[in-house]
Design an enzyme around this catalytic site. Sequence first.
Site, PDB file in Angstrom:
ATOM      1  N   ASP A 224       0.878  -1.237  -0.048  1.00  0.00           N
ATOM      2  CA  ASP A 224       0.040  -0.106   0.091  1.00  0.00           C
ATOM      3  C   ASP A 224       0.952   1.302  -0.141  1.00  0.00           C
ATOM      4  OD1 ASP A 224      -2.101  -1.482   0.289  1.00  0.00           O
ATOM      5  OD2 ASP A 224      -2.824  -0.982   2.314  1.00  0.00           O
ATOM      6  N   ASP A 379     -13.287  -3.595  -1.202  1.00  0.00           N
ATOM      7  CA  ASP A 379     -12.893  -3.335   0.077  1.00  0.00           C
ATOM      8  C   ASP A 379     -14.378  -3.574   1.130  1.00  0.00           C
ATOM      9  OD1 ASP A 379     -10.231  -2.628  -0.607  1.00  0.00           O
ATOM     10  OD2 ASP A 379     -11.255  -0.611  -1.490  1.00  0.00           O
TER      11      ASP A 379
HETATM   12  O1  1PR Z   1     -10.583   2.768  -5.255  1.00  0.00           O
HETATM   13  O2  1PR Z   1      -9.811   2.345  -7.308  1.00  0.00           O
HETATM   14  O3  1PR Z   1      -8.829   4.237  -6.134  1.00  0.00           O
HETATM   15  O4  1PR Z   1      -8.366   2.030  -5.462  1.00  0.00           O
HETATM   16  C1  1PR Z   1      -7.828   2.247  -4.045  1.00  0.00           C
HETATM   17  C2  1PR Z   1      -7.313   1.017  -3.679  1.00  0.00           C
HETATM   18  O5  1PR Z   1      -6.550   1.016  -2.441  1.00  0.00           O
HETATM   19  C3  1PR Z   1      -8.041  -0.161  -3.416  1.00  0.00           C
HETATM   20  O6  1PR Z   1      -7.464  -1.368  -3.860  1.00  0.00           O
HETATM   21  C4  1PR Z   1      -8.229  -0.211  -1.981  1.00  0.00           C
HETATM   22  O7  1PR Z   1      -8.192  -1.623  -1.468  1.00  0.00           O
HETATM   23  C5  1PR Z   1      -6.884   0.355  -1.526  1.00  0.00           C
HETATM   24  N1  1PR Z   1      -6.992   1.078  -0.167  1.00  0.00           N
HETATM   25  C6  1PR Z   1      -7.405   2.358  -0.129  1.00  0.00           C
HETATM   26  N2  1PR Z   1      -7.274   2.637   1.347  1.00  0.00           N
HETATM   27  C7  1PR Z   1      -6.547   1.817   1.973  1.00  0.00           C
HETATM   28  C8  1PR Z   1      -6.076   1.850   3.348  1.00  0.00           C
HETATM   29  O8  1PR Z   1      -5.518   0.809   3.725  1.00  0.00           O
HETATM   30  N3  1PR Z   1      -6.398   2.878   3.753  1.00  0.00           N
HETATM   31  N4  1PR Z   1      -5.730  -0.349   1.211  1.00  0.00           N
HETATM   32  C9  1PR Z   1      -6.361   0.859   0.945  1.00  0.00           C
HETATM   33  C10 1PR Z   1      -6.033  -1.503   1.090  1.00  0.00           C
HETATM   34  C11 1PR Z   1      -5.716  -3.605   1.947  1.00  0.00           C
HETATM   35  C12 1PR Z   1      -4.670  -4.556   1.312  1.00  0.00           C
HETATM   36  C13 1PR Z   1      -3.835  -5.223   2.350  1.00  0.00           C
HETATM   37  C14 1PR Z   1      -4.572  -6.255   2.809  1.00  0.00           C
HETATM   38  C15 1PR Z   1      -3.538  -7.160   3.536  1.00  0.00           C
HETATM   39  N5  1PR Z   1      -5.440  -2.284   1.717  1.00  0.00           N
HETATM   40  O9  1PR Z   1      -4.295  -4.031   0.191  1.00  0.00           O
HETATM   41  O10 1PR Z   1      -2.810  -5.176   1.707  1.00  0.00           O
HETATM   42  O11 1PR Z   1      -5.589  -6.112   3.731  1.00  0.00           O
HETATM   43  O12 1PR Z   1      -3.042  -6.663   4.704  1.00  0.00           O
HETATM   44  P1  1PR Z   1      -2.736  -7.385   5.862  1.00  0.00           P
HETATM   45  O13 1PR Z   1      -1.838  -8.694   5.353  1.00  0.00           O
HETATM   46  O14 1PR Z   1      -1.546  -6.609   6.648  1.00  0.00           O
HETATM   47  O15 1PR Z   1      -3.830  -7.796   6.602  1.00  0.00           O
HETATM   48  P2  1PR Z   1      -9.473   2.881  -5.958  1.00  0.00           P
END
Ligand code: 1PR
Length: 527
Positions: A224, A379
């Site tokens: 991320d 999400d």
């Molecule tokens: O909506 O098309 O602009 O895409 C935004 C992208 O950014 C989406 O794929 C969304 O999942 C991601 N995203 C947005 N905000 C966050 C955040 O964390 N605040 N991250 C985010 C999502 C989730 C996973 C993470 C897993 C594994 N992160 O990518 O890597 O949950 O984590 P873990 O192994 O530590 O539990 P758009």
Amino acid sequence: MITLLDYGAGNVRSVINAIESLGQKVKIVSGIDDLLSAEKLVFPGVGNFGSMMRILNDKNYVHALKDYLLSDRPFLGICLGLHALFEKSEEAPDTKGLALISGHVKKFDINLSVPHIGWNGINIKKPSRIFNGLLGDEKFYFVHSFHVVPDDDSVVLTTTNYGIEFVSGIQKGNITATQFHPEKSGTAGINVLKNFLEPGSEQKAITHVLTETRLSKRIVACLDVRSNDHGDLVVTKGDQYDVRENGDVRNLGKPVELARTYYEQGADEITFLNITGFRDFPLEDIPMMDVLKQTSKNVFVPLTIGGGIRDYTDQHGRKYTALEVATQYFRSGADKISIGSDAVLIAEAFLRTGKKTGNSSIEQISEVYGAQAVVISIDPRRVYVSSPDQTPHQVIKTEKIGPLGEAYCWYQCTINGGREGRDLDAITLSQVCEKLGAGEILLNCIDKDGTDSGYDLELINAVKNAVTIPVIASSGAGCVEHFYEVFTKTQAESALAAGIFHRKEVSIPEVKKYLSDKVETRLVKNN
Ligand code: 1PR
């Protein structure tokens, strides 16, 4: 000098990077003369057979390409570059191929997820110097929904098993073509490219001759990425999507360096999520493009990038389509793009009208680059209900009982990084996106993200059972056993993790070692 035929779709950057990493220079075909004078030609293809042949015809390349092939100069076709050699393809029944090899291209008709995505082996059917230096049991990266069916068995170089035994490589004289992507197949693939590029040494024997190959479960490292408060682009990680600790954005490392480390450790894929992409315009996010460009120079496994892929109007009123944004990502080295927020809005519109418009980001990118290049990142978060009739959404019976004793839940889709819940469930979203042409689902879970408590198996099973495309399980991995659990209790094709890798609690080799005698994985030698 290596000549590369780029007809304008997909990620030729990876092929160029892989060739350049071997110390060779690449000349991109810009006219018929380049084809006629080429000494060694590489033709990487991704996307759609019909649009590939249309572009080759529009550019008047077909005759020159056929002349090149008939003159038996060295040729390496990759993926669609293999399909192009055949007479026709079910992908575009009215379009003629180059017909250099008699036979056709057929859609997989099997009881498994299609596209066939991931690392699979090869059964080598005839000796070839292209495999010098390999043992024969290596895995290569495949991503395709169609496979070739030659009329004449003597051209078959390799086969691979996926529901059926299909032809995964051909060789006829100096013409070699593979269904797998050597440029995305780690050191084994680079070895194949090297053998093609270097002048003819004798072929050496393979020690392991396989008779049946198996598709591996994939381990995906996720980064991320966002700017911190000092303006540096960092890899961060949230707890249930909250990436701040004591007010600051968590900084877990530099994107390019971490990606390289995970590649060397044996990650089967790397995913970058530009997590603030929803509020910025990706084409102005030069550092993010740079991350991709730098990473793809020495990371030879598939790269996915997500964040902000949607139509956009800039401050001067100029409109950009999601397809243009995706194109820039592909040109910078991405193999797949992932769509989050926009997919939810597209699915909502589809459910309102029941009609495909052909204009959505999913449809447009899938049409040009192929379904396999379009990942939907979901999400969702759990919403408990005491009985299924309390909501119009697709509900599951859960063993993890809700706070008020509820035995049912649905998974609410969110947009803008989990900030806004929508009136749509994750199962319906997955089904709609598959219909619209998505090739894979990246299934996060906000409740589980960063908790180290294991994947949400109920969510993964519910989505996996509702679609035929591959699913990447994500969120919650906390130990090696969680990977075993997700691969044995669900049918997910891949498992993604972030926090445990970034915090060095568990390494990718440890995960693979633990799985090695239990679940089919790609073992990377020397780690
Ligand atoms: O909506 O098309 O602009 O895409 C935004 C992208 O950014 C989406 O794929 C969304 O999942 C991601 N995203 C947005 N905000 C966050 C955040 O964390 N605040 N991250 C985010 C999502 C989730 C996973 C993470 C897993 C594994 N992160 O990518 O890597 O949950 O984590 P873990 O192994 O530590 O539990 P758009």
